[in-house]
Design an enzyme around this catalytic site. Structure first.
Site, PDB file in Angstrom:
ATOM      1  N   CYS A 134      29.435  43.965 102.314  1.00 59.07           N
ATOM      2  CA  CYS A 134      28.518  44.639 101.392  1.00 59.07           C
ATOM      3  C   CYS A 134      27.252  45.097 102.110  1.00 59.07           C
ATOM      4  O   CYS A 134      26.378  44.279 102.417  1.00 59.07           O
ATOM      5  CB  CYS A 134      28.169  43.696 100.240  1.00 59.07           C
ATOM      6  SG  CYS A 134      26.946  44.361  99.110  1.00 59.07           S
ATOM      7  N   CYS A 137      23.981  44.573 100.244  1.00 59.16           N
ATOM      8  CA  CYS A 137      23.527  43.173 100.250  1.00 59.16           C
ATOM      9  C   CYS A 137      22.947  42.788 101.609  1.00 59.16           C
ATOM     10  O   CYS A 137      21.915  42.136 101.685  1.00 59.16           O
ATOM     11  CB  CYS A 137      24.689  42.218  99.966  1.00 59.16           C
ATOM     12  SG  CYS A 137      25.785  42.750  98.658  1.00 59.16           S
ATOM     13  N   ASP A 138      23.602  43.173 102.680  1.00 56.25           N
ATOM     14  CA  ASP A 138      23.285  42.595 103.987  1.00 56.25           C
ATOM     15  C   ASP A 138      22.735  43.579 105.013  1.00 56.25           C
ATOM     16  O   ASP A 138      22.325  43.172 106.097  1.00 56.25           O
ATOM     17  CB  ASP A 138      24.547  41.931 104.567  1.00 56.25           C
ATOM     18  CG  ASP A 138      25.046  40.810 103.662  1.00 56.25           C
ATOM     19  OD1 ASP A 138      24.200  40.150 103.023  1.00 56.25           O
ATOM     20  OD2 ASP A 138      26.265  40.604 103.574  1.00 56.25           O
TER      21      ASP A 138
END
Ligand code: NAP
Length: 312
Positions: A134, A137-138
């Site tokens: 993701c 997200c990261d």
């Protein structure tokens, strides 16, 4: 079989736990089948910095544990079993988990989706330590770093374009010499000066498991068999997701891509009284916070359904 429940929640990611908090606080005494591995995709990550309310971020497993405790505090009953089949053709509905059967007037499906993985041992060992599924997200952890993305579809292009805003260089590794992605997404990625393509190649191994973080990726040229080790700081696997809809196939309407079909803007499925929240019905956003939002919606809609005068 014990008396019918008002609400059964299947699945225990942010959608399921949020639905449980709302349903429990509405006095609906929900039963939750958490699955044998509770907590969903966030249990596979490390630091989560985009879930509101945590100034310094929070570890994914810790966030899920906190949500579980919050749901329990209001009286959610939890059973650590996987739901194995459902019967939505009769009322109350039936949800089975192994030998046990549970009846309920409403069901909230929150079984999520699973990111497809390459199947390498190093990939699971380094997940959250440089390997991710993701970018939203990261990606932030890889500012000005060298990033590699695996895949040739729209997801891979989207991840690469997002990561190109943050990273120094993004290499897209694809197993063929032509992309599956839409022309529009391909063009955008090809035009981006930070994105380079590596064709006809597969990830053979990810280093360095012993060091506990990603330092390089070994690629195999699928035409020549040649191996090539490339230093990278982050590896994003973007080869698609699989919604966890096996147990409801044939019982409710699914989209052609197997995600649960809901009435737009709601969590209502094709069966009145069955609601779907989180990634199992969302192939677009797939965020913990959107999952939690739809979990809330599902509980409120279940509550309204239970109060409505229709025969059950
Ligand atoms: P996808 O279209 O199925 O593409 C998956 C890609 O990963 C393919 O290029 C495939 O290679 C590759 N792949 C699959 N398994 C692999 C493996 N084991 N090792 C290496 N490579 C592997 O999945 P997606 O990109 O997630 O897209 C899913 C759907 O959502 C599509 O309909 C897509 O259009 C849509 N979507 C749209 C957008 C957008 O429009 N912004 C964004 C994301 C997704 P092959 O090509 O060789 O099969």
């Amino acid at each position: 079989m014990a008396t019918a429940r008002k609400v059964i929640i299947v699945g225990s990611g942010p959608a399921g736990y949020t639905a449980a908090v709302y349903a429990a606080r509405a006095n609906l005494a929900p039963l939750m089948l958490t699955g044998i591995q509770a907590g969903g995709q966030l249990t596979l990550t490390t630091l989560v910095e985009n879930y509101p309310g945590f100034v310094d971020g929070v570890q994914g497993p810790e966030l899920m544990e906190t949500m579980r405790k919050q749901a329990e505090r209001f009286g959610t009953e939890m059973i650590a079993e996987d739901a194995t089949s459902v019967d939505f053709g009769r009322r109350p509905f039936v949800v089975r988990a192994g030998d046990a059967s549970y009846e309920s007037d409403t069901v909230i499906l929150a079984t999520g989706a699973t990111a497809k993985l390459l199947g390498l041992d190093a990939e699971t060992k380094l997940m959250g330590r440089g390997v991710s599924t993701c970018a939203t997200c990261d990606g932030f952890f890889f500012k000005d770093r060298n990033i590699m993305v695996v895949g040739g579809g729209d997801s891979a292009m989207e991840e690469a374009l997002y990561l190109a805003r943050l990273g120094r260089k993004v290499e897209v590794v694809h197993r063929r010499d032509s992309l599956r992605a839409s022309k529009f997404m391909q063009d955008r990625a090809r035009e981006n000066p930070k994105i380079e393509f590596i064709w006809n190649s597969a990830v053979d191994d990810i280093l360095d498991v012993q060091g506990g973080k990603v330092t390089a990726v070994r690629l195999k040229n699928l035409k020549t068999g040649a191996l090539d080790e490339r230093p990278v700081d982050g590896l994003f696997i973007a080869i698609g997701h699989r919604p966890n809809t096996e147990i409801v196939r044939g019982q409710i309407d699914l989209l052609p891509n197997d995600y649960v079909k809901v009435v737009p803007g709601t969590t209502q499925t094709s069966v009145p009284g069955v609601f779907a929240a989180g990634d199992v019905q969302d192939h677009v956003y797939r965020q913990a916070v959107t999952a939690a939002g739809t979990g809330c919606m599902a509980a409120l809609e279940a509550e309204r359904y239970l109060e409505s005068p229709q025969p059950r």
